[in-house]
Design an enzyme around this catalytic site. Sequence first.
Site, short mmCIF file in Angstrom:
data_model
loop_
_atom_site.label_atom_id
_atom_site.label_comp_id
_atom_site.label_asym_id
_atom_site.label_seq_id
_atom_site.Cartn_x
_atom_site.Cartn_y
_atom_site.Cartn_z
N ARG A 24 52.98 -84.76 55.76
CA ARG A 24 53.93 -85.52 56.57
C ARG A 24 54.70 -86.46 55.61
NH1 ARG A 24 51.37 -86.49 62.60
NH2 ARG A 24 50.66 -84.20 62.85
N ARG A 28 59.73 -87.83 59.52
CA ARG A 28 58.81 -88.88 60.39
C ARG A 28 59.14 -90.43 59.87
NH1 ARG A 28 54.79 -84.86 62.96
NH2 ARG A 28 54.89 -83.13 61.38
N ARG A 37 68.25 -86.74 60.43
CA ARG A 37 68.09 -85.90 61.98
C ARG A 37 68.99 -86.13 62.94
NH1 ARG A 37 63.28 -85.79 65.78
NH2 ARG A 37 64.55 -84.59 67.05
N ASP A 74 58.69 -76.35 60.03
CA ASP A 74 57.47 -76.36 60.95
C ASP A 74 56.59 -75.11 60.96
OD1 ASP A 74 56.60 -78.70 62.77
OD2 ASP A 74 56.39 -77.02 63.79
N TYR A 150 49.18 -72.79 69.85
CA TYR A 150 50.44 -73.55 70.75
C TYR A 150 51.12 -72.02 71.62
CZ TYR A 150 50.40 -77.57 67.74
OH TYR A 150 50.06 -78.69 67.44
O1 1CP Z 1 56.14 -83.42 55.07
C1 1CP Z 1 56.17 -82.89 55.90
O2 1CP Z 1 54.86 -82.46 56.35
C2 1CP Z 1 57.31 -82.09 56.68
C3 1CP Z 1 57.22 -80.69 56.86
C4 1CP Z 1 56.22 -80.38 58.09
C5 1CP Z 1 54.98 -79.84 58.23
C6 1CP Z 1 54.01 -79.30 56.97
C7 1CP Z 1 56.54 -80.75 59.46
C8 1CP Z 1 57.87 -81.40 60.18
N1 1CP Z 1 55.57 -80.21 60.39
C9 1CP Z 1 54.57 -79.42 59.56
C10 1CP Z 1 53.26 -78.96 60.02
C11 1CP Z 1 53.01 -78.95 61.33
N2 1CP Z 1 53.97 -78.79 62.62
C12 1CP Z 1 51.64 -79.02 61.75
C13 1CP Z 1 50.59 -78.84 61.21
C14 1CP Z 1 50.24 -80.08 60.18
C15 1CP Z 1 49.92 -81.19 61.05
O3 1CP Z 1 48.94 -81.19 61.79
O4 1CP Z 1 50.80 -82.30 60.99
C16 1CP Z 1 51.53 -79.07 63.25
C17 1CP Z 1 50.43 -78.91 64.10
C18 1CP Z 1 52.82 -78.87 63.71
C19 1CP Z 1 53.54 -78.70 64.92
C20 1CP Z 1 54.38 -80.08 65.44
N3 1CP Z 1 55.61 -80.13 64.94
C21 1CP Z 1 54.05 -80.74 66.36
C22 1CP Z 1 52.83 -81.12 67.56
C23 1CP Z 1 51.75 -81.77 66.77
C24 1CP Z 1 50.58 -81.97 67.58
O5 1CP Z 1 49.92 -82.68 67.58
O6 1CP Z 1 50.56 -80.84 68.59
C25 1CP Z 1 55.25 -81.79 66.24
C26 1CP Z 1 55.46 -82.95 67.33
C27 1CP Z 1 55.97 -81.36 65.19
C28 1CP Z 1 57.25 -81.93 65.03
C29 1CP Z 1 57.67 -82.19 63.61
N4 1CP Z 1 57.51 -81.26 62.55
C30 1CP Z 1 57.77 -81.69 61.35
C31 1CP Z 1 58.34 -83.13 61.61
C32 1CP Z 1 59.08 -84.03 60.69
C33 1CP Z 1 58.29 -83.32 63.13
C34 1CP Z 1 58.72 -84.61 63.87
C35 1CP Z 1 60.03 -84.30 64.24
C36 1CP Z 1 60.82 -85.22 64.76
O7 1CP Z 1 60.65 -85.82 65.82
O8 1CP Z 1 61.62 -85.66 63.88
#
Ligand code: 1CP
Length: 341
Positions: A24, A28, A37, A74, A150
Site C-alpha cells: 500500500r 492511500r 484521485r 486492485d 468478496y
Molecule cells: O500500493 C498499493 O498497494 C497500490 C495498489 C493496490 C493493491 C496491491 C491497491 C489499491 N489495492 C491492492 C490490493 C488489495 N485490494 C487487497 C490485497 C492487499 C491488502 O490486503 O491490502 C485487497 C484485499 C483489496 C480490496 C480493496 N481495495 C479494499 C477492501 C479491503 C478490505 O479490508 O476488505 C479496499 C477498500 C480497496 C480500495 C483501494 N485499493 C487500492 C487503493 C489505493 C484503495 C483505496 C482507494 C481510495 O479510497 O483511494
Amino acid sequence: MTDQPLLKALAGQAVEPVPCWFMRQAGRFLPEYRKIRQEAGSFLDLCYNPELASEVTLQPLRRFDMDAAIVFADILLIPQALGMKVWFEQGEGPRLAPPVEQAGMTALSEPANMSLLQPVYETVKKTRQALTPEKSLIGFAGAPWTVATYMLRGQGSKDPASLRALYYQNPELVETLLEKISTATINYLSQQIDHGADAIQLFDSWAGGLPETLLHRLCLEPSQKIAVALKKKHPKTPIIIFPRGAGPSLTDYAEIPEFDAIGIDTSTPWNWVKKHISPKKTVQGGLDPLLVVKGGEEMVSAARKLKQVFAGSPYIFNLGHGFVPHTPPENVALLMQAIRQ
Ligand code: 1CP
C-alpha cells in the site's frame, strides 16, 4: 534486469543494503495521491486510466528511495472482468453484485471479459518505461480465495467463519469459482509480465483462520497452480506469495519452489521464521504498519531489529500488511533512513 536489488534478493541473495518496498505504498497515504484521485473521479476510473495510474505508481518513488514500485490497480478488477458490478461505498469498502452465493456461477461472464483489463497493461508498460533500470516493477493480483471472499458475499466479509460454513455446505460452488478466478488470474498476470512487470505478488489477505486442510485446498493449492502456470510461460519472473494469517503453515508455502519469496504478516514472529523457514528461501515483510503511524525511536528500533534478524539471508524489507491512510509521510522518510543505514 538482474541489477535490480529486489530481483537479486528474490534470486536468493542476501543483499546489502536490504532492498525494500511497502505494501500500500501507492495511493492511500500520500497527499499528492489524493489530488490525482479527485481529478480521476472514482477509484476505479483511476485504476483504468494508464496515465494517472502510472503517475500514482511512481509517486512514492519520487519521495522515497524504495527499490520497487507496485502497479496501481486492485484485486477487484478480476471480478469485474468476470462480469460482476464493482463499486466502492464511501467509508465502507467494496461492493460487488450480484453475490455469487445467491446468483450462482451462471451470473458470471463466460468467457471472462479480459479486454477490460487492457488499461492495466498500459499502466505497466508506461511505468516500466518511466522507471530507472535498477528499480523493479511489481505486478500483482489477489489469490483466488481472497478474491472469492468478496465475490461470494458481494462485500468484504467480517465473519470468516461464515465463509467456511458456506464452503462446507456448497464446496462445488466455491471450487468452481476458485477455478474460474485462477484461469483469469493466470492470463492477467501473464499479460502484466509481458508488458514489463519484473516480479509478481499474489495477495492472499484472507488466508487466516482456516483449518489446515482448507488452507491447503482453498489458498495454497490454487495459488500454487497459478505460480506453476506462470513459471511455464515466464520461468524467470519471480513470484512472491503473501498468505496473511497462514501462521505455521508458512512452512508449507516455503516448500513450494514456484514461490520465490514468502511474505510474512504482522503477527508472524521473526525468530520463528528464522528457525522454521529454510535460509535459502527469500522472506519479505513483517514490520507492523501501525508502528509507522507512531514513528520515532520505537519504529526505528523495530526496523533495525527486523533487519538484524534477517541479516545474512535473502530478505526484502516490507510491512506485515499495508500502510494505513493516516500514515505520516515523514515517518516513512525516517523509516527509509533506518532501513538504509
Ligand atoms: O500500493 C498499493 O498497494 C497500490 C495498489 C493496490 C493493491 C496491491 C491497491 C489499491 N489495492 C491492492 C490490493 C488489495 N485490494 C487487497 C490485497 C492487499 C491488502 O490486503 O491490502 C485487497 C484485499 C483489496 C480490496 C480493496 N481495495 C479494499 C477492501 C479491503 C478490505 O479490508 O476488505 C479496499 C477498500 C480497496 C480500495 C483501494 N485499493 C487500492 C487503493 C489505493 C484503495 C483505496 C482507494 C481510495 O479510497 O483511494
